[in-house]
Scaffold this active site. Structure first.
Site, PDB file in Angstrom:
ATOM      1  N   HIS A 277       0.847  -1.185   0.000  1.00 34.06           N
ATOM      2  CA  HIS A 277       0.000   0.000   0.000  1.00 34.06           C
ATOM      3  C   HIS A 277       0.884   1.237   0.000  1.00 34.06           C
ATOM      4  O   HIS A 277       1.920   1.245   0.647  1.00 34.06           O
ATOM      5  CB  HIS A 277      -0.923   0.015   1.219  1.00 34.06           C
ATOM      6  CG  HIS A 277      -2.050   0.979   1.066  1.00 34.06           C
ATOM      7  ND1 HIS A 277      -1.939   2.304   1.404  1.00 34.06           N
ATOM      8  CD2 HIS A 277      -3.294   0.820   0.551  1.00 34.06           C
ATOM      9  CE1 HIS A 277      -3.084   2.909   1.121  1.00 34.06           C
ATOM     10  NE2 HIS A 277      -3.914   2.028   0.605  1.00 34.06           N
ATOM     11  N   ASP A 334      -7.933  -5.680   0.064  1.00 28.56           N
ATOM     12  CA  ASP A 334      -8.363  -6.528  -1.047  1.00 28.56           C
ATOM     13  C   ASP A 334      -7.936  -7.985  -0.879  1.00 28.56           C
ATOM     14  O   ASP A 334      -8.460  -8.867  -1.542  1.00 28.56           O
ATOM     15  CB  ASP A 334      -7.815  -5.980  -2.366  1.00 28.56           C
ATOM     16  CG  ASP A 334      -8.370  -4.598  -2.666  1.00 28.56           C
ATOM     17  OD1 ASP A 334      -9.591  -4.431  -2.549  1.00 28.56           O
ATOM     18  OD2 ASP A 334      -7.590  -3.697  -2.994  1.00 28.56           O
TER      19      ASP A 334
END
Ligand code: CMC
Length: 388
Positions: A277, A334
């Site tokens: 991320h 996710d």
């Protein structure tokens, strides 16, 4: 040229001031309007979160009831919009149809180009939030060649979405495990939490696009449609679909090492989907919440335990491997959402549309904040020219 700072990917550029969402990437902290995500995900409904993001505070009981009823009432699509779905090939990805549908709404509600009172802004916001699940469900039914199921005024936001995906014409649901099933409260609760975890995430790629389109004065619903486009890619919201594809491709726990080796190989473009991320460098708090939820659901829903085993093995290896530790790569939201969505009966192609449904409120809240800001300026970066 010394005139501009050069910041590809905007890793160190703040594009706006915002009071909606706070992230501390080092601490793994996420707050909407000051309230920690852990508290919102476990103690409040998605509709309360919508009110919080749009209005700056959690709703009173009356406000919540009013919002609930209004969203039910606004969930219906203009009837002639239904023809739009017919123009799509049967195998169209629901994200194609969904972004086209959001753009089409700008034609049906052109008046939202000019918003004056707070009431105007609210109507614009509630309309698109309410219609997004219907657009997504219709896109899905079209991809199956199945009759569209209209929203049921007797069902709340999240339940209605599952209903529109599952019901037979006439609105009947079914106990047959191979066909559409009854909607269990635990399923509604799980999906509601997933919507909450996706509701906003400050200046991520799609939100940045929404604000950029807003900065030119275009219609709010085409700004949302652009957000949908930006979200679709694998590096962003499309990752949830890719994670399940990848877990299935890996196929068994024995193969995990091979794929980890590929992810580490600088010459191989293969990346572990659902890892890494831009902002979170210790953990993604949304991923933690979903992992806990996944564990709780194992008993109650039919989770794919083989996929879970593969996912756990990937996590185990990655979290103790120097490559991932050095680059601060952790599972993101996710990585976990797909296994839960699969257990809810959603096909892979509907995972990113679920992200869209949850995120629409965030895009709208950010769009409104931008339009009302005295600092709002057209988004117009410069470049370093390196051509002839
Ligand atoms: N697997 C293997 N290596 C990775 C991964 C990964 N998933 N992610 C980053 N790296 C490596 C990358 O190769 C680079 O290594 P090196 O320094 O040796 O060149 C280093 O880590 C930094 O990567 P980056 O691409 O510069 O980092 P970024 O901040 O630009 O990208 C990201 C962030 C999320 C796009 C990226 O981590 C990625 O592509 N992840 C996989 C897709 C994914 O899961 N996306 C979902 C994000 S969460 C929320 C959402 O849905 O938007």
């Amino acid at each position: 040229s010394g005139m501009f700072s050069y910041d590809p990917g905007f890793t160190s550029t703040a594009s706006c001031r915002s009071e909606i969402t706070f992230i501390d990437g080092e601490k793994g902290e996420l707050r909407y309007r000051g309230i920690p995500i852990e508290e919102l995900a476990t103690g409040h409904s998605y509709l309360e979160v919508c009110h919080l993001l749009l209005e700056g505070k959690l709703p009173t009981e009356e406000e919540l009831t009013a919002l609930d009823l209004e969203l039910r009432h606004r969930a219906f699509l203009p009837e002639s919009l239904v023809k739009l779905f017919e123009t799509m090939p049967d195998n169209a990805h629901p994200m194609s149809t969904l972004s086209a549908g959001a753009t089409a709404l700008s034609a049906f509600y052109y008046e939202h180009l000019k918003l004056e009172s707070d009431e105007d802004y609210r109507e614009m916001a509630h309309r698109i939030i309410a219609k997004m699940p219907t657009l997504a469900a219709f896109a899905y039914r079209h991809s199956l060649g199945a009759t569209y199921i209209y929203p049921d005024i007797d069902r709340s936001f999240t339940e209605n979405f599952l209903y529109m995906l599952r019901a037979y014409p006439g609105g009947k649901l079914h106990r047959d495990p191979s066909g559409p099933r009854e909607i269990k409260p635990i399923e509604v609760q799980a999906l509601d939490t997933i919507f909450t975890l996706h509701a906003d995430h400050e200046q991520n790629a799609s939100t940045t696009v929404v604000r950029s389109v807003a900065s030119t004065g275009a219609h709010p619903y085409v700004a949302i449609a652009s957000g949908i486009a930006a979200l679709w890619g694998r590096a962003h919201g499309g990752a949830n679909e890719s994670v399940i594809e990848q877990l299935r491709m890996i196929g068994s726990v024995e193969n995990v090492d091979k794929f980890i080796a590929r992810a580490k190989d600088p010459k191989d473009p293969f990346r572990l989907m659902g890892f890494g991320h831009r902002v979170y460098k210790n953990f993604d708090p949304r991923a933690r919440i979903l992992k806990t939820l996944q564990d709780q659901l194992v008993e109650e829903l039919d989770l794919d335990t083989e996929l879970m085993r593969i996912a756990r093995r990937i996590e185990e290896i990655a979290l103790s491997d120097e490559y991932f530790i050095k680059r601060k790569l952790y599972p993101n939201i996710d990585f976990y959402s797909g296994i839960i969505l699969t257990a809810l009966g959603l096909p892979r192609s509907m995972f990113t549309p679920v992200f869209v449904i949850g995120r629409t409120v965030g895009w709208v809240a950010q769009w409104i904040e931008f339009r009302k800001s005295p600092e709002a300026k057209i988004a117009r970066p410069r470049q370093l020219y390196i051509g002839k």
